[in-house]
Design a protein around this motif. Structure first.
Motif, PDB file in Angstrom:
ATOM      1  N   ASN A 147       2.430 -12.573  -9.959  1.00  0.00           N
ATOM      2  CA  ASN A 147       2.027 -11.185  -9.767  1.00  0.00           C
ATOM      3  C   ASN A 147       1.269 -11.036  -8.449  1.00  0.00           C
ATOM      4  O   ASN A 147       1.064 -12.011  -7.731  1.00  0.00           O
ATOM      5  CB  ASN A 147       1.199 -10.691 -10.964  1.00  0.00           C
ATOM      6  CG  ASN A 147      -0.102 -11.440 -11.135  1.00  0.00           C
ATOM      7  OD1 ASN A 147      -0.756 -11.846 -10.170  1.00  0.00           O
ATOM      8  ND2 ASN A 147      -0.508 -11.643 -12.385  1.00  0.00           N
ATOM      9  N   GLN A 148       0.831  -9.815  -8.151  1.00  0.00           N
ATOM     10  CA  GLN A 148       0.154  -9.544  -6.877  1.00  0.00           C
ATOM     11  C   GLN A 148      -1.102 -10.379  -6.685  1.00  0.00           C
ATOM     12  O   GLN A 148      -1.417 -10.780  -5.575  1.00  0.00           O
ATOM     13  CB  GLN A 148      -0.206  -8.065  -6.771  1.00  0.00           C
ATOM     14  CG  GLN A 148       0.962  -7.182  -6.449  1.00  0.00           C
ATOM     15  CD  GLN A 148       0.545  -5.732  -6.293  1.00  0.00           C
ATOM     16  OE1 GLN A 148      -0.352  -5.249  -6.980  1.00  0.00           O
ATOM     17  NE2 GLN A 148       1.216  -5.033  -5.392  1.00  0.00           N
ATOM     18  N   ARG A 149      -1.835 -10.635  -7.730  1.00  0.00           N
ATOM     19  CA  ARG A 149      -3.069 -11.420  -7.608  1.00  0.00           C
ATOM     20  C   ARG A 149      -2.786 -12.896  -7.355  1.00  0.00           C
ATOM     21  O   ARG A 149      -3.624 -13.592  -6.805  1.00  0.00           O
ATOM     22  CB  ARG A 149      -3.928 -11.242  -8.850  1.00  0.00           C
ATOM     23  CG  ARG A 149      -4.464  -9.807  -8.959  1.00  0.00           C
ATOM     24  CD  ARG A 149      -5.433  -9.672 -10.085  1.00  0.00           C
ATOM     25  NE  ARG A 149      -6.504 -10.639  -9.978  1.00  0.00           N
ATOM     26  CZ  ARG A 149      -7.769 -10.338  -9.749  1.00  0.00           C
ATOM     27  NH1 ARG A 149      -8.116  -9.091  -9.577  1.00  0.00           N
ATOM     28  NH2 ARG A 149      -8.690 -11.271  -9.695  1.00  0.00           N
ATOM     29  N   GLN A 150      -1.626 -13.372  -7.760  1.00  0.00           N
ATOM     30  CA  GLN A 150      -1.267 -14.774  -7.560  1.00  0.00           C
ATOM     31  C   GLN A 150      -0.595 -15.031  -6.211  1.00  0.00           C
ATOM     32  O   GLN A 150      -0.559 -16.162  -5.749  1.00  0.00           O
ATOM     33  CB  GLN A 150      -0.338 -15.236  -8.680  1.00  0.00           C
ATOM     34  CG  GLN A 150      -1.005 -15.248 -10.037  1.00  0.00           C
ATOM     35  CD  GLN A 150      -0.005 -15.416 -11.158  1.00  0.00           C
ATOM     36  OE1 GLN A 150       1.020 -14.760 -11.191  1.00  0.00           O
ATOM     37  NE2 GLN A 150      -0.323 -16.317 -12.069  1.00  0.00           N
ATOM     38  N   ILE A 151      -0.093 -13.985  -5.586  1.00  0.00           N
ATOM     39  CA  ILE A 151       0.638 -14.131  -4.318  1.00  0.00           C
ATOM     40  C   ILE A 151      -0.198 -14.814  -3.235  1.00  0.00           C
ATOM     41  O   ILE A 151       0.305 -15.715  -2.555  1.00  0.00           O
ATOM     42  CB  ILE A 151       1.195 -12.771  -3.855  1.00  0.00           C
ATOM     43  CG1 ILE A 151       2.323 -12.309  -4.790  1.00  0.00           C
ATOM     44  CG2 ILE A 151       1.663 -12.819  -2.408  1.00  0.00           C
ATOM     45  CD1 ILE A 151       3.552 -13.192  -4.819  1.00  0.00           C
ATOM     46  N   PRO A 152      -1.482 -14.460  -3.020  1.00  0.00           N
ATOM     47  CA  PRO A 152      -2.260 -15.167  -1.995  1.00  0.00           C
ATOM     48  C   PRO A 152      -2.367 -16.675  -2.262  1.00  0.00           C
ATOM     49  O   PRO A 152      -2.329 -17.480  -1.329  1.00  0.00           O
ATOM     50  CB  PRO A 152      -3.634 -14.497  -2.045  1.00  0.00           C
ATOM     51  CG  PRO A 152      -3.366 -13.135  -2.595  1.00  0.00           C
ATOM     52  CD  PRO A 152      -2.245 -13.324  -3.576  1.00  0.00           C
ATOM     53  N   LEU A 153      -2.477 -17.058  -3.522  1.00  0.00           N
ATOM     54  CA  LEU A 153      -2.523 -18.481  -3.870  1.00  0.00           C
ATOM     55  C   LEU A 153      -1.206 -19.163  -3.556  1.00  0.00           C
ATOM     56  O   LEU A 153      -1.165 -20.278  -3.022  1.00  0.00           O
ATOM     57  CB  LEU A 153      -2.866 -18.655  -5.352  1.00  0.00           C
ATOM     58  CG  LEU A 153      -4.193 -18.068  -5.812  1.00  0.00           C
ATOM     59  CD1 LEU A 153      -4.302 -18.109  -7.327  1.00  0.00           C
ATOM     60  CD2 LEU A 153      -5.344 -18.802  -5.164  1.00  0.00           C
ATOM     61  N   VAL A 158       6.152  -7.908  -2.603  1.00  0.00           N
ATOM     62  CA  VAL A 158       5.309  -7.770  -3.793  1.00  0.00           C
ATOM     63  C   VAL A 158       3.949  -7.182  -3.410  1.00  0.00           C
ATOM     64  O   VAL A 158       3.443  -6.279  -4.081  1.00  0.00           O
ATOM     65  CB  VAL A 158       5.129  -9.128  -4.512  1.00  0.00           C
ATOM     66  CG1 VAL A 158       4.085  -9.033  -5.621  1.00  0.00           C
ATOM     67  CG2 VAL A 158       6.453  -9.623  -5.062  1.00  0.00           C
ATOM     68  N   GLY A 159       3.378  -7.648  -2.318  1.00  0.00           N
ATOM     69  CA  GLY A 159       2.066  -7.181  -1.884  1.00  0.00           C
ATOM     70  C   GLY A 159       2.027  -5.722  -1.478  1.00  0.00           C
ATOM     71  O   GLY A 159       1.001  -5.057  -1.622  1.00  0.00           O
ATOM     72  N   ARG A 160       3.142  -5.221  -0.974  1.00  0.00           N
ATOM     73  CA  ARG A 160       3.194  -3.825  -0.518  1.00  0.00           C
ATOM     74  C   ARG A 160       3.513  -2.839  -1.634  1.00  0.00           C
ATOM     75  O   ARG A 160       3.335  -1.642  -1.482  1.00  0.00           O
ATOM     76  CB  ARG A 160       4.237  -3.668   0.588  1.00  0.00           C
ATOM     77  CG  ARG A 160       3.841  -4.273   1.907  1.00  0.00           C
ATOM     78  CD  ARG A 160       4.805  -3.874   3.008  1.00  0.00           C
ATOM     79  NE  ARG A 160       6.186  -4.176   2.700  1.00  0.00           N
ATOM     80  CZ  ARG A 160       6.847  -5.265   3.110  1.00  0.00           C
ATOM     81  NH1 ARG A 160       6.244  -6.163   3.842  1.00  0.00           N
ATOM     82  NH2 ARG A 160       8.107  -5.444   2.789  1.00  0.00           N
ATOM     83  N   GLY A 161       4.029  -3.345  -2.749  1.00  0.00           N
ATOM     84  CA  GLY A 161       4.463  -2.455  -3.825  1.00  0.00           C
ATOM     85  C   GLY A 161       3.485  -2.420  -4.982  1.00  0.00           C
ATOM     86  O   GLY A 161       2.388  -2.978  -4.926  1.00  0.00           O
ATOM     87  N   THR A 162       3.886  -1.724  -6.011  1.00  0.00           N
ATOM     88  CA  THR A 162       3.115  -1.705  -7.246  1.00  0.00           C
ATOM     89  C   THR A 162       4.037  -2.129  -8.387  1.00  0.00           C
ATOM     90  O   THR A 162       5.238  -1.827  -8.376  1.00  0.00           O
ATOM     91  CB  THR A 162       2.539  -0.308  -7.547  1.00  0.00           C
ATOM     92  OG1 THR A 162       3.607   0.630  -7.595  1.00  0.00           O
ATOM     93  CG2 THR A 162       1.541   0.116  -6.494  1.00  0.00           C
TER      94      THR A 162
END
Length: 96
Positions: free
Chosen positions: A50-56, A83-87
């Motif tokens: 998900n979006q919160r896991q993308i930076p990792l 993923v980061g740009r969308g919802t």
């Protein structure tokens, strides 16, 4: 081969990578504490980020061993940006 796709809550694909991940090359040897996101990949199952896991995940892609690399890494980065740009979007690694 593991394929990469971005899907929304409906399950509909909104973007996908052309290159796949050859899990058999290097991935079984990844150190789980050092690469917890990539270590989650399996050749026959799915892994969803998900979006919160993308930076990792992006941080792990920055230091991925050469044996695991390939064309898919750049494409995975691009999909992470989608993923980061969308919802309500998720990056799926889809096993066979």
């Amino acid at each position: 081969m593991i394929n990469l796709v971005v899907r929304g809550d409906s399950g509909k694909a909104v973007a996908r990578a052309e290159a796949g991940v050859d899990w058999m090359v290097g991935f079984p040897d990844l150190n789980a504490p050092e690469f917890p996101m990539l270590w989650a990949l399996t050749p026959y199952g799915d892994a969803v980020f998900n979006q919160r896991q993308i930076p990792l995940l992006l941080a792990e892609l920055d230091r991925i061993p050469a044996a695991c690399g390939g064309e898919w890494v750049g494409q995975a980065r691009e999909l992470c940006q989608v993923v980061g740009r969308g919802t309500h979007l998720y990056l799926w690694f889809v096993g066979d």
